[in-house]
Write a protein that holds these residues in place. Structure first.
Motif, PDB file in Angstrom:
ATOM      1  N   ARG A 220      46.144  38.187  32.246  1.00  0.00           N
ATOM      2  CA  ARG A 220      47.145  37.419  32.998  1.00  0.00           C
ATOM      3  C   ARG A 220      48.558  37.764  32.512  1.00  0.00           C
TER       4      ARG A 220
ATOM      5  N   GLU B 230      40.803  37.101  29.697  1.00  0.00           N
ATOM      6  CA  GLU B 230      41.431  36.562  30.903  1.00  0.00           C
ATOM      7  C   GLU B 230      42.909  36.241  30.646  1.00  0.00           C
TER       8      GLU B 230
ATOM      9  N   LYS C 133      46.806  35.463  40.694  1.00  0.00           N
ATOM     10  CA  LYS C 133      45.935  36.112  39.701  1.00  0.00           C
ATOM     11  C   LYS C 133      45.986  37.633  39.886  1.00  0.00           C
TER      12      LYS C 133
END
Ligand SMILES: O=C(O)C(=O)C[C@]1(C(=O)O)C=C[C@@H](O)C=C1
Length: 367
Positions: A82, A78, A116
């Motif tokens: 990002r 994650e 995101k």
């Protein structure tokens, strides 16, 4: 021979920092080179009318999947996704930042979903309702829109699905966001709280916590959590349930959090655009199917997907607004509408359905 439990030798801080400085220099140089090549990609695409024409969600998904495949720690998928998202976002914004409409105001989970998916090098347009997000993308005032469609605890956001009954917009992406709720207030004591503001969905997500810690407080539903946070600014005995980013935006403190009843509480958002994009290699297709009022109609609509080896991830029925007791089915299938198996299945479905609309084929959400 080192002993089994011998303490690791402590590295010299100055030397470690020299290493980090050297690596930072390399990273910066590589980012400069990447930005240069992204500009060349822009030139290779020819003279296009606007930033939206440079955006390629299928390519971004492929880049990010490769990042995940290469990852062997110590940072998790994650976090790495990002970082790379932000690099691509900045590279694209060299042309011009994308304009992204979302369900505002500032500080909502929808805004977090925007960042995101698109990174921070965009121009965010907070809008008053889901309907307005659709309208602004349709009118071309926003390049894309981001709207919530379902929550793992609370189920479907029906007002979003219903917009597709009449809208011509296409789904060109999905975002999954872990939703953590906090109790925010301008003063710092849980025992002073007599009123709590929140969106009804958030109350439902935090039901058990509220029953245990604030059983007597009045629960006041509002149109968005950010709206609740704004109201909570005005009194010491008021609080709001919202994401932690609302605390910074509205100058509040977190009295407790995370307070959602389920730790895996996740909201899925859809990215709305005006066109369909090519396959990325791991896609989902969303369909809107109006069925004929005859025996076995739904069975005949679903059978072709099974026959062609395509899995159905979700099916949801809504009043079709085409006549009394006529239903529309929202169906998500793994695969892309331009791929052979899906094409064949859709041709067969067409024979049995009253109408089939491909709402979009888009990359499955990444990390
Ligand atoms: O590959 C492209 O088409 C690019 O424009 C480059 C790039 C990137 O930075 O990797 C940037 C924006 C697009 O949305 C996809 C990828």
């Amino acid at each position: 021979m080192p002993q089994a439990n011998a303490p690791e030798a402590r590295p010299d801080l100055a030397q470690v920092r020299v290493q980090i400085d050297g690596i930072d220099q390399q990273i910066q140089d590589l980012i400069r080179q990447r930005a240069h090549w992204a500009q060349q990609v822009g030139k290779a695409k020819g003279k296009l009318a606007a930033a939206v024409d440079y955006y390629r969600p299928e390519r971004e998904a492929q880049v990010l999947r490769r990042v995940v495949d290469r990852n062997d720690g110590p940072l998790n998928d994650e976090v790495l996704v990002r970082l790379f998202r932000e690099i691509m976002s900045a590279c694209l914004a060299q042309q011009e930042p994308l304009k992204i409409g979302f369900l505002g105001p500032e500080g909502t989970h929808s805004q977090q979903a925007v960042y995101k998916h698109f990174g921070h090098s965009i121009h965010g347009l907070p809008l008053a309702s889901i309907e307005e997000v659709f309208q602004e993308v349709e009118a071309g005032h926003a390049d894309f829109g981001v709207v919530p469609v379902e929550n793992s605890t609370q189920g479907t956001i029906q007002s979003t699905l219903d917009m597709f009954l009449t809208s011509k917009l296409k789904i060109c992406g999905e975002v999954e966001l872990r939703v953590h709720q906090h109790l925010l207030s301008r003063a710092g004591r849980l025992e002073d709280i007599e009123r709590v503001y929140a969106h009804p969905q958030s109350f439902a997500q935090c039901k058990a916590w509220l029953r245990q810690y604030l059983p007597k407080a009045e629960k006041i539903p509002v149109s968005s959590n950010a709206d609740g946070a704004k109201r909570a600014r005005n009194a010491d005995d008021a609080a709001a349930i919202a994401g932690i980013s609302a605390a910074t935006v509205y100058g509040l403190k977190s009295l407790a959090g995370p307070i959602e009843d389920r730790p895996d509480n996740t909201t899925r958002f859809l990215v709305l655009g005006r066109e369909l994009f090519p396959p990325s290699g791991n896609d989902r297709t969303s369909l809107l199917v109006f069925i004929k009022d005859q025996p076995g109609a739904l069975y005949h609509v679903l059978a072709p997907f099974a026959k062609h080896g395509l899995s159905m991830n979700r099916i949801e029925s809504r009043p079709g607004h085409t006549g009394l007791w006529q239903y529309a089915f929202f169906i998500d299938i793994t695969g892309h509408a331009q791929e052979d198996a899906m094409r064949r299945a859709l041709d067969e479905v067409d024979e049995f359905a009253q109408e089939v609309k491909v709402l979009g084929s888009y990359p499955v959400a990444i990390a």
